[in-house]
Design a protein around this motif. Structure first.
Motif, mmCIF file in Angstrom:
data_model
loop_
_atom_site.group_PDB
_atom_site.id
_atom_site.type_symbol
_atom_site.label_atom_id
_atom_site.label_comp_id
_atom_site.label_asym_id
_atom_site.label_seq_id
_atom_site.Cartn_x
_atom_site.Cartn_y
_atom_site.Cartn_z
ATOM 1 N N HIS A 1 0.842 -1.202 0.000
ATOM 2 C CA HIS A 1 0.000 0.000 0.000
ATOM 3 C C HIS A 1 0.870 1.243 0.000
ATOM 4 C CE1 HIS A 1 -2.940 3.015 0.974
ATOM 5 N NE2 HIS A 1 -3.881 2.134 0.686
ATOM 6 N N PRO A 2 0.614 2.189 -0.879
ATOM 7 C CA PRO A 2 1.495 3.354 -0.995
ATOM 8 C C PRO A 2 1.580 4.192 0.279
ATOM 9 C CG PRO A 2 -0.474 3.613 -2.372
ATOM 10 C CD PRO A 2 -0.441 2.193 -1.923
ATOM 11 N N ARG B 1 4.952 4.804 2.212
ATOM 12 C CA ARG B 1 5.380 6.192 2.432
ATOM 13 C C ARG B 1 5.724 6.422 3.904
ATOM 14 N NH1 ARG B 1 5.410 10.223 -0.842
ATOM 15 N NH2 ARG B 1 4.038 9.159 -2.331
ATOM 16 N N PHE C 1 8.479 1.007 -7.825
ATOM 17 C CA PHE C 1 7.399 1.656 -7.094
ATOM 18 C C PHE C 1 7.892 2.163 -5.741
ATOM 19 C CE2 PHE C 1 3.514 0.843 -4.329
ATOM 20 C CZ PHE C 1 2.807 1.959 -4.756
ATOM 21 N N ILE D 1 8.729 6.266 -4.289
ATOM 22 C CA ILE D 1 8.258 6.851 -3.027
ATOM 23 C C ILE D 1 9.443 7.240 -2.154
ATOM 24 C CG2 ILE D 1 6.918 6.419 -0.934
ATOM 25 C CD1 ILE D 1 5.200 4.466 -2.571
ATOM 26 N N THR E 1 -7.062 -0.481 -3.543
ATOM 27 C CA THR E 1 -6.507 -0.108 -4.848
ATOM 28 C C THR E 1 -7.499 -0.273 -5.992
ATOM 29 O OG1 THR E 1 -5.574 -2.327 -5.078
ATOM 30 C CG2 THR E 1 -4.131 -0.618 -4.168
#
Length: 421
Positions: free
Chosen positions: A27-28, A32, A71, A75, A359
């Motif tokens: 999960h971004p 992060r 990916f 980030i 998502t």
């Protein structure tokens, strides 16, 4: 930074144990938070992908191993974390995604997946060939598992050498709970029997030697065992050190090894610190992080309900309920009970199977509508305290910071527990 892994066993032997959180999520916002924390600390961050989540065919995230690395690196760049701080791990790499196919086919795909992971720069490789394929028993004997793991290890070694990459470190063994937590209420979880762990280690050592990989076995840093921690849909089994003491004592016979603990989500800082000290310093966490993300989103959903005219009442939660009912595949076989029970579990279960939906386009649209509705809105401290009592107003510059902060608060517990003594 990888020496943080290779030094775990020696540190414990010398009476100065430390650990590391293994962030198991794509999960971004979770990534992060982990990378922002790493940028601030300057220390290592271990980020892992699983065989079902990321593989050469895309997995359920749609990402190949190389895609996943890119990916995460993007980030990291945005957050100011250096590439050399990131340790990439591959979890349960083996035939599991293709276990309904004949073994020959499934193992070939598993080998290709291992090659893709190592070539992409994953340096911590968990080899798991424990599951039976079509026509085989569900659980295989130790000899078969170890022989297949050794064959996959040979692929990883050849790939790293051909690409001029550092040789990987390995995790073996697989006595772990159901991925994502158990699907029923739990009263107790038995730790792995020491004699079973001893046999697993011995059989793998022998299989590696027979495959010409005796020297590679020195880079096996841990075996996966069950120290007696788990979470179900609505309860958590806490770590009980005395019950796992005999298993921990086995490490005295294996000075080069530690154990890896899966499903440490929702444990207290005290329990996590005890795990580290007792020889389980690699602390896997995933659903607990996206659970915190969902809590923060639902808190903001209530804030918007109170403060934003026209937003509606709990619009995000309603959108997620509609999505999960329309596409029940990720939860229907895992949650049980009457309609009220199922509804509560869909949204609030510790198993957090709602994480598979964030998502999807409908969820992304609903989340963006919430964030847009609150953009520029001054949230009174009293309202924030009502719905998000753990968020400190001074830490929030933008509404998205609420989400990152909520995840970071969980990571902070792991980092504190892993700091050692």
């Amino acid at each position: 930074m990888r020496n943080v892994l290779t030094g775990l066993a020696a540190a414990r032997r010398e009476g100065r144990p430390y650990g590391i959180a293994s962030v198991c999520s794509a999960h971004p916002v979770v990534l992060r938070a982990a990378l922002r924390r790493a940028a601030k600390s300057g220390g290592p961050v271990l980020i892992e992908a699983t065989c079902n989540q990321v593989n050469q065919f895309g997995g359920y995230t749609g990402m190949t191993p190389a895609d996943f690395v890119a990916f995460v690196e993007k980030i990291a760049s945005e957050e100011g974390a250096r590439r050399e701080q990131i340790i990439f791990g591959g979890d349960h790499l083996g035939p599991n995604p293709w276990r309904k196919e004949p073994a020959e086919i499934a193992l070939k795909k598993a080998a290709d997946m291992v090659e893709a992971y190592v070539a992409a720069g994953f340096g911590k490789i968990h080899l798991d060939a424990s599951m039976g394929c079509a026509g085989e028993p569900v659980a295989l004997d130790d000899h078969t598992v170890a022989t297949r793991a050794a064959a996959l290890c040979a692929v990883a070694e050849r790939t790293a050498a051909a690409a001029g990459l550092s040789a990987p470190v390995y995790i073996l063994g697989t006595e772990v709970p159901i991925p994502g937590g158990a699907d029923h209420a739990l009263d107790v979880v038995e730790p792995t029997a020491p004699e079973a762990a001893r046999e697993t280690i011995a059989v793998h050592r022998d299989a590696f030697a027979k495959a010409g990989l005796a020297d590679v076995f020195a880079r096996v840093i841990a075996f996966v065992v069950q120290p007696g921690v788990e979470f179900g849909s609505d309860n958590v089994i806490a770590y009980d050190p005395p019950r796992a003491a005999a298993l921990s004592d086995l490490l005295a016979e294996e000075p080069g090894l530690v154990f890896e603990a899966h499903s440490t989500d929702y444990q207290t800082e005290e329990a996590l610190a005890a795990l580290v000290g007792d020889g389980y310093p690699i602390l896997k966490v995933g659903p607990g992080l996206t659970f915190a993300y969902r809590e923060a989103l639902y808190g903001l959903d209530l804030v918007a309900t109170e403060l934003v005219p026209g937003y509606g009442e709990r619009s995000l939660a309603k959108a997620m309920e509609a999505l999960m009912l329309a596409k029940p595949g990720y939860w229907s076989g895992y949650y049980h009970g009457d309609e009220t029970d199922l509804r509560v579990q869909r949204h609030f279960s510790y198993s957090d199977r709602i994480r598979y939906y964030w998502t999807q386009s409908e969820a992304e649209t609903a989340v963006q509508r919430l964030l847009t509705a609150l953009d520029g809105v001054r949230i009174p401290e009293t309202v924030l305290h009502q719905y998000l009592p753990n968020i400190v107003p001074a830490e929030i510059e933008a509404v998205e910071d609420v989400l990152v902060t909520a995840v970071d608060q969980v990571l902070a517990v792991y980092d504190s527990a892993a700091a050692g003594r």
